[in-house]
Design a protein around this motif. Structure first.
Motif, PDB file in Angstrom:
ATOM      1  N   SER A   1      36.645  -3.227 -34.164  1.00 51.19           N
ATOM      2  CA  SER A   1      37.064  -4.121 -35.243  1.00 51.19           C
ATOM      3  C   SER A   1      35.856  -4.747 -35.933  1.00 51.19           C
ATOM      4  O   SER A   1      35.819  -4.884 -37.160  1.00 51.19           O
ATOM      5  CB  SER A   1      38.000  -5.203 -34.707  1.00 51.19           C
ATOM      6  OG  SER A   1      37.310  -6.077 -33.821  1.00 51.19           O
ATOM      7  N   VAL A   2      34.846  -5.116 -35.168  1.00 53.33           N
ATOM      8  CA  VAL A   2      33.647  -5.719 -35.762  1.00 53.33           C
ATOM      9  C   VAL A   2      32.873  -4.695 -36.572  1.00 53.33           C
ATOM     10  O   VAL A   2      32.458  -4.956 -37.712  1.00 53.33           O
ATOM     11  CB  VAL A   2      32.757  -6.337 -34.670  1.00 53.33           C
ATOM     12  CG1 VAL A   2      31.401  -6.747 -35.252  1.00 53.33           C
ATOM     13  CG2 VAL A   2      33.455  -7.529 -34.028  1.00 53.33           C
TER      14      VAL A   2
ATOM     15  N   ASP B   1      32.665  -2.694 -30.075  1.00 53.75           N
ATOM     16  CA  ASP B   1      33.848  -3.309 -30.668  1.00 53.75           C
ATOM     17  C   ASP B   1      34.159  -2.643 -32.008  1.00 53.75           C
ATOM     18  O   ASP B   1      33.423  -2.786 -32.986  1.00 53.75           O
ATOM     19  CB  ASP B   1      33.604  -4.808 -30.860  1.00 53.75           C
ATOM     20  CG  ASP B   1      34.870  -5.561 -31.220  1.00 53.75           C
ATOM     21  OD1 ASP B   1      35.460  -5.244 -32.276  1.00 53.75           O
ATOM     22  OD2 ASP B   1      35.257  -6.467 -30.458  1.00 53.75           O
TER      23      ASP B   1
ATOM     24  N   ALA C   1      29.103  -7.150 -29.866  1.00 56.38           N
ATOM     25  CA  ALA C   1      29.975  -6.072 -30.346  1.00 56.38           C
ATOM     26  C   ALA C   1      29.338  -4.715 -30.113  1.00 56.38           C
ATOM     27  O   ALA C   1      30.035  -3.721 -29.850  1.00 56.38           O
ATOM     28  CB  ALA C   1      30.267  -6.283 -31.830  1.00 56.38           C
TER      29      ALA C   1
ATOM     30  N   SER D   1      36.580 -10.634 -33.773  1.00 56.72           N
ATOM     31  CA  SER D   1      37.075  -9.479 -33.032  1.00 56.72           C
ATOM     32  C   SER D   1      38.593  -9.585 -32.973  1.00 56.72           C
ATOM     33  O   SER D   1      39.161 -10.331 -32.181  1.00 56.72           O
ATOM     34  CB  SER D   1      36.479  -9.454 -31.625  1.00 56.72           C
ATOM     35  OG  SER D   1      37.048  -8.425 -30.852  1.00 56.72           O
TER      36      SER D   1
ATOM     37  N   ASN E   1      40.907  -2.169 -31.059  1.00 58.39           N
ATOM     38  CA  ASN E   1      39.941  -1.981 -29.986  1.00 58.39           C
ATOM     39  C   ASN E   1      40.571  -1.263 -28.814  1.00 58.39           C
ATOM     40  O   ASN E   1      41.804  -1.190 -28.687  1.00 58.39           O
ATOM     41  CB  ASN E   1      39.386  -3.324 -29.515  1.00 58.39           C
ATOM     42  CG  ASN E   1      38.311  -3.857 -30.440  1.00 58.39           C
ATOM     43  OD1 ASN E   1      37.872  -3.168 -31.359  1.00 58.39           O
ATOM     44  ND2 ASN E   1      37.888  -5.092 -30.191  1.00 58.39           N
TER      45      ASN E   1
ATOM     46  N   TYR F   1      40.385  -7.986 -27.427  1.00 61.47           N
ATOM     47  CA  TYR F   1      39.635  -8.605 -28.518  1.00 61.47           C
ATOM     48  C   TYR F   1      38.963  -9.884 -28.017  1.00 61.47           C
ATOM     49  O   TYR F   1      39.467 -10.555 -27.112  1.00 61.47           O
ATOM     50  CB  TYR F   1      40.560  -8.910 -29.693  1.00 61.47           C
ATOM     51  CG  TYR F   1      41.283  -7.672 -30.198  1.00 61.47           C
ATOM     52  CD1 TYR F   1      40.653  -6.797 -31.075  1.00 61.47           C
ATOM     53  CD2 TYR F   1      42.570  -7.377 -29.760  1.00 61.47           C
ATOM     54  CE1 TYR F   1      41.304  -5.651 -31.508  1.00 61.47           C
ATOM     55  CE2 TYR F   1      43.224  -6.241 -30.193  1.00 61.47           C
ATOM     56  CZ  TYR F   1      42.586  -5.369 -31.064  1.00 61.47           C
ATOM     57  OH  TYR F   1      43.225  -4.235 -31.489  1.00 61.47           O
TER      58      TYR F   1
END
Length: 880
Positions: free
Chosen positions: A564-565, A562, A557, A523, A543, A548
């Motif tokens: 980014s994930v 989340d 996530a 993350s 995010n 993160y």
């Protein structure tokens, strides 16, 4: 053979003498007889064949006519020749005059034959249209069709877009109205043969001389013109065709039927097609018209009759002045509109009243009293409308009914429309009035509509049958959906950015690819180079709040949404696979393949209807539910439970159509089950805790765009799948402060409205099931026992606006089941999740970041500007 090519008779040499040239007079019969020789008479020419100059002697009963310089006569031959020539000149008729008369006779004969043939052909062509007109369904067996909900409660009449309500008997039209329309439009209607010869003649002369267009002048001709839709095709042939067809029609139909069908089809302005609709629009208040009477069961006033409640038509209650007003508007509804042009309307009405007086239809006293009556005002006007119980639903349902009547399957649009609107259908829809009222109530009480406030759209689908149980497509005002002022159906036609509510499609592809809930991901901010951009375009992801977790599981996530994930997961499994799965599950709008779509940044948005349908595929264990006959197009949701059509047996359509939904496996059962378990996380402790219902299994996902322009919550229980969208319908407006000074996220109003609605909807289902089982407390429509849900919505976060529905269920249902206590949501936004694992209940609605207009279209080949990041290395404001 003569020297001019004529063949001579065998007696020629004997008559003319040896070697005598023809026409010389030598050896002619008369000459021979004069010299004592035996004469041989030449045969007479046929009767009627005019003589020629070369045949003059034969025609003159003597020798050939003399040449310009005759030869001297010999032995009497010359004398005979002379006599013959003279006689031939005296008996010849005047040749040029005969030729002209004969030619004229031939031309006249051929012309008469051509005229008769043309007229006969036209008559035959027109006569061939008569059965086609007579056999139209609305002229053979016209009966209004009715809509019912899935429990048998009346919803209203199924009316066409023109909202024409047909009248089946002439006695259902006021005698004053019949007299007024005859006085205004066709004073000789009851005695004429259907054609006004003088009117047709005026029209022909006008067309030939290039004058103004002349219309049909009799009621029969006007009816034919309307029925054949020839208003814009005013050629001479069409006028003759209409006149001929009107003549035929009045000899095949009773005059009473002609005038009834005419009044059923004519336009009166302000959206009123037909006399019944016009009576309701202009004089509904005065006549006691109640648009909700069919639903309420009222028998007073006038309006729609139902099998259980008979009511008089409003057209049957029209008074002389009202009838004259409507009859006067037929010739020009816009010009004589009493609202827009009251002076012209008043003058025209009183002119019709004078015509009625001259026709002895009304007495002088009635004329005086009627001419002083006021005109209808704007406050009296009642525009035709969809059934008030669920106008957005019924407007969405209409195309499905037309498809069920054969449209698109070899049946023309006009035939399908007549079957649907005038075929006397009994259509049991998928709508549940108790659940619909719960939806309207939850929306209005949680987020009352007012200027400057966002609008709510909601769709709820039965998981077992695929049928839409409730639909809110626009503002709810005073307990009713305001379809009249906001006819755009946001639920079915609105396409908005889904944000992170689109992430479950990526999650399903990942699970199907072997990526498990416990897989660990990083993350952190992400920077992806967009393929085929030469390294110049980048998809940058942040995010919400730049929070993160470092290392986080896929389940974690999912709980906190989340970005980014999920961007890493989506790129790993392939955006084309994600788009393909979304379409197969029920998203019918185009789904782009760029990186931004992973976080819900689409070129074209999605509708709440499609989002509910696609999520339903998760709820059913991976099987898409649809019906190709009674459902929406392209495998869409189902709006019809059954149709009873008593007049359909000769059409090839069954007399009873029943929804038997088809199931199509989209996801493996274990994958669908795993998605459901994972999506319980956001509700239990993640971004959607305000959607939780005590004692009920709830799974779902929030969605919020980067600029807070769209907010979603889509989730399901074992019984229903429901999608809720909140935003501004006309343009993209950031909702940064609308939630009591804070931003509108998927976990705020959408989740709160979802909870308030589902609490009541599940109670309605339970009570209906109990009623079906004679009061026994058994299961609902699903085989899973239904616990008693809380009727008190989960409290919103600190600073939230007052929440939702009262603790009383919909008024049409029995008393609610005693609720279990509801869990309290976290008070106020939770702090940013610490590394390495983000706790459930982190702030925000968990949504993909989007931007742009309600239906953005980023340039082709980019990562998509409505995204969790941006192309070209420029980051968008981060949000989930």
């Amino acid at each position: 053979m003569s020297d001019d090519g004529n063949t001579l008779t065998p007696f020629g040499p004997q008559r003319g003498g040896a070697g005598a040239p023809q026409g010389s007079g030598v050896g002619s019969p008369r000459g021979q007889r004069a010299s004592g020789s035996r004469a041989v008479r030449a045969p007479a020419p046929p009767r009627g064949v005019p003589p020629t100059e070369r045949d003059g002697g034969r025609a003159g009963n003597g020798g050939e006519p003399p040449t310009q310089t005759p030869a001297p006569a010999t032995a009497g031959g010359g004398e005979g020749g002379s006599g013959a020539g003279q006689g031939g000149r005296d008996e010849l008729p005047p040749k040029p005059r005969v030729r002209k008369l004969r030619l004229l006779a031939i031309v006249i004969g051929l012309g008469a034959l051509a005229f008769v043939s043309t007229a006969f052909g036209m008559m035959m062509a027109v006569a061939s249209d008569l059965p086609q007109l007579e056999n139209r369904q609305q002229y053979r067996h016209e009966e209004n069709s009715f809509l019912y909900d899935d429990t048998g409660k009346l919803v209203g009449i199924l009316a066409p877009p023109t909202h024409t309500v047909v009248i089946q008997r002439l006695s259902d039209i006021s005698p004053w109205m019949r007299k007024a329309v005859v006085a205004a439009e066709d004073k000789r209607f009851w005695s004429e043969p259907g054609v006004d010869v003088q009117g047709v003649g005026r029209a022909l002369i006008s067309d030939v001389t290039g004058g103004s267009h002349q219309g049909a002048s009799t009621i029969a001709e006007q009816f034919v013109k309307n029925a054949l839709s020839e208003q814009n095709n005013r050629t001479v042939f069409e006028k003759l065709r209409e006149a001929t067809l009107a003549f035929h029609l009045t000899h095949r139909w009773p005059k009473a039927k002609v005038i009834r069908e005419y009044l059923n089809s004519v336009y009166f302005g302000n959206g009123a097609y037909g006399v019944e609709s016009a009576a309701r629009v202009y004089f509904g208040n005065a006549l006691g018209y109640d648009p909700n009477a069919a639903i309420d069961g009222s028998t007073g006033g006038c309006g729609d009759s139902t099998p259980s409640a008979k009511r008089p038509t409003c057209a049957s209650k029209l008074q002389p002045w009202q009838s004259a007003q409507l009859a006067g508007m037929i010739s020009s509804p816009a010009q004589f509109d009493p609202i827009a042009h009251p002076h012209a309307a008043l003058t025209r009405r009183n002119a019709v009243l004078r015509d009625m007086l001259q026709q002895h239809d009304i007495s002088p006293e009635q004329y005086q009293a009627s001419s002083t009556q006021p005109l209808p005002t704007a406050n009296d006007l009642q525009q035709p409308a969809e059934p008030s119980a669920a106008p957005y639903f019924t407007s969405w349902l209409r195309p499905q009914i037309l498809r069920a009547m054969g449209l698109g399957h070899g049946v023309s649009a006009s035939v399908a429309e007549y079957r649907a609107f005038y075929g006397g259908l009994k259509i049991h829809t998928s709508l549940d009035m108790g659940i619909q009222q719960a939806a309207d109530q939850a929306v209005e009480q949680t987020l009352p509509y007012s200027s400057g406030q966002p609008t709510v759209s909601l769709v709820s689908i039965d998981n077992k049958t695929g049928e839409v149980r409730a639909m809110v497509g626009g503002p709810v005002v005073n307990g009713k959906e305001d379809y009249e002022h906001h006819p755009f159906n946001l639920a079915a036609e609105g396409h908005r950015q889904p944000g992170s509510s689109f992430k479950p499609f990526t999650l399903a592809v990942a699970l199907e690819s072997g990526i498990g809930p416990d897989s660990v991901w990083t993350s952190a901010p992400q920077d992806f180079t967009v393929p085929n951009s030469g390294g110049k375009e980048h998809f940058i992801v942040h995010n919400f709040g730049n929070s993160y977790s470092g290392s986080i599981s896929l389940q974690g996530a999912t709980d906190v949404s989340d970005n980014s994930v999920f961007s890493q997961v989506g790129i790993k499994v392939g955006t084309s696979r994600v788009a393909r799965l979304a379409r197969k599950m029920g998203i019918r709008s185009p789904v782009s393949n760029n990186y931004a779509m992973i976080l819900g940044g689409l070129r074209i948005g999605v509708s709440p209807l499609d989002m509910a349908h696609a999520y339903e595929t998760f709820a059913t264990g991976g099987q898409k539910v649809f019906n190709p006959v009674l459902g929406g197009p392209n495998g869409g949701p189902i709006g019809i439970d059954s149709i009873d059509c008593n007049d359909c047996t000769h059409t090839g359509i069954p007399a009873h159509l029943q929804n038997k939904p088809e199931l199509k496996r989209i996801l493996p059962p274990d994958v669908a089950q795993e998605v459901q378990q994972m999506l319980q996380g956001p509700v239990e402790s993640g971004t959607a805790t305000q959607a939780a219902i005590s004692g009920v299994t709830v799974a779902g996902k929030t969605g919020t765009t980067t600029n807070y322009g769209d907010a979603w919550f889509v989730g399901w229980t074992p019984q229903l799948t429901t999608a809720v969208w909140v935003g501004y319908p006309d343009k993209l407006v950031p909702m940064n402060t609308q939630y009591n000074g804070g931003p509108v996220e998927g976990g705020t109003w959408p989740a709160i409205i979802w909870h308030a609605f589902m609490v009541q909807a599940l109670q309605v289902l339970q009570q209906e099931q109990q009623s079906k089982n004679n009061g026994q407390n058994t299961t609902t429509t699903d085989t899973t026992p239904l616990p008693s849900p809380s009727v008190t919505p989960v409290a919103p976060s600190t600073g939230a606006a007052p929440v939702g529905p009262s603790t009383t269920p919909a008024t049409t249902t029995p008393a609610p089941v005693t609720p279990a206590p509801a869990p309290q949501a976290p008070t106020g936004p939770a702090p940013a999740a610490p590394a390495p694992v983000a706790p459930r209940g982190a702030p925000g609605a968990g949504a993909g970041t989007t931007g742009g207009t309600p239906q953005p279209t980023p340039p082709a080949g980019t990562g998509g500007t409505p995204s969790g990041g941006a192309s070209g290395g420029t980051a968008l404001p981060p949000h989930r």
